[in-house]
Design a protein around this motif. Sequence first.
Motif, PDB file in Angstrom:
ATOM      1  N   LEU A 148       0.784  -1.228  -0.096  1.00 41.78           N
ATOM      2  CA  LEU A 148      -0.042   0.219   0.071  1.00 41.78           C
ATOM      3  C   LEU A 148       0.916   1.411  -0.027  1.00 41.78           C
ATOM      4  CD1 LEU A 148      -3.052  -0.571   2.453  1.00 41.78           C
ATOM      5  CD2 LEU A 148      -3.238   0.179  -0.096  1.00 41.78           C
ATOM      6  N   ALA A 149       2.110   1.185   0.501  1.00 38.71           N
ATOM      7  CA  ALA A 149       3.040   2.447   0.749  1.00 38.71           C
ATOM      8  C   ALA A 149       3.356   2.768  -0.708  1.00 38.71           C
ATOM      9  CB  ALA A 149       4.362   2.006   1.522  1.00 38.71           C
ATOM     10  N   ALA A 150       3.165   1.842  -1.542  1.00 40.05           N
ATOM     11  CA  ALA A 150       3.609   2.386  -3.119  1.00 40.05           C
ATOM     12  C   ALA A 150       2.657   3.295  -3.740  1.00 40.05           C
ATOM     13  CB  ALA A 150       3.921   1.011  -3.864  1.00 40.05           C
ATOM     14  N   GLY A 151       1.509   3.240  -3.055  1.00 39.31           N
ATOM     15  CA  GLY A 151       0.660   4.355  -3.835  1.00 39.31           C
ATOM     16  C   GLY A 151      -0.331   3.514  -4.529  1.00 39.31           C
ATOM     17  N   GLY A 152      -1.467   4.413  -5.342  1.00 43.57           N
ATOM     18  CA  GLY A 152      -2.249   3.779  -6.071  1.00 43.57           C
ATOM     19  C   GLY A 152      -1.916   3.741  -7.596  1.00 43.57           C
ATOM     20  N   PHE A 153      -2.451   3.234  -8.731  1.00 44.19           N
ATOM     21  CA  PHE A 153      -2.428   3.137  -9.835  1.00 44.19           C
ATOM     22  C   PHE A 153      -3.858   3.118 -10.571  1.00 44.19           C
ATOM     23  CE2 PHE A 153      -1.826   0.789 -13.897  1.00 44.19           C
ATOM     24  CZ  PHE A 153      -0.569   1.514 -14.350  1.00 44.19           C
ATOM     25  N   ASP A 154      -3.883   4.084 -11.600  1.00 43.79           N
ATOM     26  CA  ASP A 154      -5.147   4.278 -12.335  1.00 43.79           C
ATOM     27  C   ASP A 154      -4.735   4.357 -13.898  1.00 43.79           C
ATOM     28  OD1 ASP A 154      -4.446   6.917 -12.370  1.00 43.79           O
ATOM     29  OD2 ASP A 154      -5.825   7.848 -11.231  1.00 43.79           O
ATOM     30  N   ILE A 159      -1.139   6.016 -18.538  1.00 40.71           N
ATOM     31  CA  ILE A 159      -0.328   6.886 -19.504  1.00 40.71           C
ATOM     32  C   ILE A 159       0.679   7.652 -19.257  1.00 40.71           C
ATOM     33  CG2 ILE A 159      -1.126   8.733 -20.858  1.00 40.71           C
ATOM     34  CD1 ILE A 159      -4.046   7.916 -20.487  1.00 40.71           C
ATOM     35  N   ASP A 160       1.084   7.725 -18.075  1.00 41.66           N
ATOM     36  CA  ASP A 160       2.195   8.461 -17.539  1.00 41.66           C
ATOM     37  C   ASP A 160       3.584   7.300 -17.759  1.00 41.66           C
ATOM     38  OD1 ASP A 160       1.075  10.787 -16.824  1.00 41.66           O
ATOM     39  OD2 ASP A 160       0.815  10.508 -14.853  1.00 41.66           O
ATOM     40  N   TYR A 161       3.137   6.195 -17.312  1.00 44.83           N
ATOM     41  CA  TYR A 161       4.097   5.157 -17.490  1.00 44.83           C
ATOM     42  C   TYR A 161       4.444   4.967 -18.859  1.00 44.83           C
ATOM     43  CZ  TYR A 161       3.734   2.983 -12.767  1.00 44.83           C
ATOM     44  OH  TYR A 161       3.894   2.671 -11.582  1.00 44.83           O
ATOM     45  N   LEU A 162       3.493   5.069 -19.856  1.00 46.74           N
ATOM     46  CA  LEU A 162       3.955   4.811 -21.599  1.00 46.74           C
ATOM     47  C   LEU A 162       4.755   6.180 -21.776  1.00 46.74           C
ATOM     48  CD1 LEU A 162       0.466   3.664 -22.943  1.00 46.74           C
ATOM     49  CD2 LEU A 162       2.523   2.261 -22.090  1.00 46.74           C
ATOM     50  N   HIS A 163       4.306   7.292 -21.210  1.00 45.48           N
ATOM     51  CA  HIS A 163       5.203   8.250 -21.669  1.00 45.48           C
ATOM     52  C   HIS A 163       6.827   8.363 -21.179  1.00 45.48           C
ATOM     53  CE1 HIS A 163       1.729  11.800 -21.757  1.00 45.48           C
ATOM     54  NE2 HIS A 163       1.842  10.903 -22.630  1.00 45.48           N
ATOM     55  N   GLN A 164       7.152   7.858 -20.006  1.00 44.36           N
ATOM     56  CA  GLN A 164       8.399   7.367 -19.536  1.00 44.36           C
ATOM     57  C   GLN A 164       9.035   6.375 -20.282  1.00 44.36           C
ATOM     58  OE1 GLN A 164       8.214   7.196 -15.263  1.00 44.36           O
ATOM     59  NE2 GLN A 164       6.366   8.444 -15.379  1.00 44.36           N
ATOM     60  N   GLN A 311     -11.651   3.118 -13.488  1.00 45.79           N
ATOM     61  CA  GLN A 311     -11.710   4.029 -14.278  1.00 45.79           C
ATOM     62  C   GLN A 311     -11.361   3.383 -15.716  1.00 45.79           C
ATOM     63  OE1 GLN A 311      -7.901   6.549 -13.781  1.00 45.79           O
ATOM     64  NE2 GLN A 311      -8.689   8.078 -15.381  1.00 45.79           N
ATOM     65  N   THR A 312     -11.026   2.582 -16.241  1.00 46.52           N
ATOM     66  CA  THR A 312     -11.034   1.706 -17.419  1.00 46.52           C
ATOM     67  C   THR A 312     -12.593   1.442 -17.805  1.00 46.52           C
ATOM     68  OG1 THR A 312      -9.025   1.036 -17.279  1.00 46.52           O
ATOM     69  CG2 THR A 312     -10.340  -0.083 -18.766  1.00 46.52           C
ATOM     70  N   ILE A 313     -13.310   0.821 -16.770  1.00 49.34           N
ATOM     71  CA  ILE A 313     -14.644   0.323 -16.872  1.00 49.34           C
ATOM     72  C   ILE A 313     -15.334   1.579 -17.350  1.00 49.34           C
ATOM     73  CG2 ILE A 313     -16.838  -0.199 -15.784  1.00 49.34           C
ATOM     74  CD1 ILE A 313     -14.987  -2.657 -16.652  1.00 49.34           C
ATOM     75  N   GLU A 314     -15.375   2.732 -16.601  1.00 44.02           N
ATOM     76  CA  GLU A 314     -16.177   4.009 -16.766  1.00 44.02           C
ATOM     77  C   GLU A 314     -15.808   4.614 -17.784  1.00 44.02           C
ATOM     78  OE1 GLU A 314     -17.388   7.794 -14.303  1.00 44.02           O
ATOM     79  OE2 GLU A 314     -15.820   6.564 -13.530  1.00 44.02           O
ATOM     80  N   LYS A 324     -16.110   9.698 -27.955  1.00 39.24           N
ATOM     81  CA  LYS A 324     -17.040  11.109 -27.815  1.00 39.24           C
ATOM     82  C   LYS A 324     -16.007  12.186 -27.826  1.00 39.24           C
ATOM     83  CE  LYS A 324     -20.926   8.654 -25.757  1.00 39.24           C
ATOM     84  NZ  LYS A 324     -21.778   8.879 -24.546  1.00 39.24           N
ATOM     85  N   GLY A 325     -14.655  12.270 -27.728  1.00 37.23           N
ATOM     86  CA  GLY A 325     -13.894  13.175 -27.616  1.00 37.23           C
ATOM     87  C   GLY A 325     -14.069  13.906 -26.218  1.00 37.23           C
ATOM     88  N   GLN A 326     -14.516  13.250 -25.276  1.00 39.77           N
ATOM     89  CA  GLN A 326     -14.454  13.500 -23.820  1.00 39.77           C
ATOM     90  C   GLN A 326     -13.751  12.819 -22.732  1.00 39.77           C
ATOM     91  OE1 GLN A 326     -18.388  12.293 -23.061  1.00 39.77           O
ATOM     92  NE2 GLN A 326     -19.551  13.683 -24.411  1.00 39.77           N
ATOM     93  N   MET A 327     -12.499  12.079 -23.186  1.00 36.38           N
ATOM     94  CA  MET A 327     -11.482  11.507 -22.299  1.00 36.38           C
ATOM     95  C   MET A 327     -10.612  12.689 -21.917  1.00 36.38           C
ATOM     96  SD  MET A 327      -8.793   8.257 -22.978  1.00 36.38           S
ATOM     97  CE  MET A 327      -7.937   7.684 -21.793  1.00 36.38           C
ATOM     98  N   LYS A 328     -10.241  12.799 -20.825  1.00 31.70           N
ATOM     99  CA  LYS A 328      -9.019  13.348 -20.198  1.00 31.70           C
ATOM    100  C   LYS A 328      -8.036  12.700 -19.477  1.00 31.70           C
ATOM    101  CE  LYS A 328     -12.003  17.616 -19.778  1.00 31.70           C
ATOM    102  NZ  LYS A 328     -12.585  18.920 -18.770  1.00 31.70           N
ATOM    103  N   HIS A 329      -6.719  13.250 -19.510  1.00 27.42           N
ATOM    104  CA  HIS A 329      -5.858  12.896 -18.517  1.00 27.42           C
ATOM    105  C   HIS A 329      -5.191  13.904 -17.948  1.00 27.42           C
ATOM    106  CE1 HIS A 329      -1.184  12.231 -18.078  1.00 27.42           C
ATOM    107  NE2 HIS A 329      -1.622  11.081 -17.700  1.00 27.42           N
TER     108      HIS A 329
END
Length: 426
Positions: A148-154, A159-164, A311-314, A324-329
Amino acid sequence: MNFSYQMYEMTLAALAPARAISDASLMVFRNPFNPLANTSFGKNIAAGAELFERMTRRYGKPVFGFQRTTVDGVSVAVTEEVVWERPFCRLLHFVREGGEGGRPQPRLLIVAPMSGHYATLLRGTVGAFLPTHDVYITDWSDARTVPLAAGGFDLDDYIDYLHQMFGVLGPGAHSIGVCQPAVPLIAAVALMEAGDHHDLPASMTLMGGPIDTRRSPTAVNLLAERRGVEWFRDNCLHRVPFPHPGFGRLVYPGFLQLSGFMAMNLDRHVNAHVDMFNHLVSGDGDSAEKHRDFYDEYMAVMDLAAEYYMQTIETVFVRHSLPKGQMKHRDRPVDLAAIHRCALMTVEGENDDISGVGQTAAAQDLCVNIPDALKVHYLQKDVGHYGVFNGSRFRALIAPRIADFHANVDALARAQKPSRRKAAKG
């Protein structure tokens, strides 16, 4: 509080004595010095013991197992190297010892699905490109092993991981997103294009991905829409029990995912295990070994971080935010119209029952500013979802087309460089 995960762990623990007896029976009735081993009785006992062991074990993370490949007609050794690492993912590089002496080969990032199975599910995909590409792959972590100390992942972190990772590979690399990663991959590229990112990949190939699940919706897509986000939150999320390193983390457990996978084709899985029993009894070792290899991979599943799953399901399956052009990062719009330099190839399977025909091809319509010369779509006849990235048709028909696509993109890039230099001088 839902105690299904705890009950699952207790069941595994309770089966330990029965598994010990089954293992002992298997040893006894497989022993060549046992006169009963070659009798019908002995073979039936041994086959039953092996099936019981396989159906009650916790399958560990498989290995890729590549030791050698052939580069330009020369057999070379292959080793794995971790070149980048974060709590929820490692970037693996398949280093071909002595295979880089000839002409440089394209760098390829294979983005494996983070949807239950490990990255080794793409062993066939990696193997097909090892002779012609410098291959990297995302090796996602089992959420129950991440403290848990490593934090969450969404999905934003994805997308940030892919950038890196593209920063590690550098500009001009090629990328392949298999199934679920099609959405975060195309989103990452759109954001990199909008920001004029230096390490933009030369191409992205989306294979059987849910870009727009409103097209040819499958049973999986219809279930997500019908149930809605809250149903998944109430019924699919559980806390990792003690003593796993991720104790207390909220996850979508692997055993629930596996139950869903198998329920979709239950008759086929039951018949496959009946066939394996008969192969073991009859002494057909080759057929039994093929069954073992398949189910060692298929039954090995990992937990997904709850934030990423929900977040993926939604975003992908309920709101259809990307088409729909509504996705945000992180409150920044994901505009696919921004993509104009990165080439696009989409691949679909005619019989895909997870990502229906047209769902991946939707990217071709959404990326309106990619030149036609940099866009390719391919529909493979007579294959289902897994046949899009694995199997004989993938090796013989799909992988060569992707390799040709990469070669054409690189050739166009080389042809444009002299004209750019002339323009700069002028």
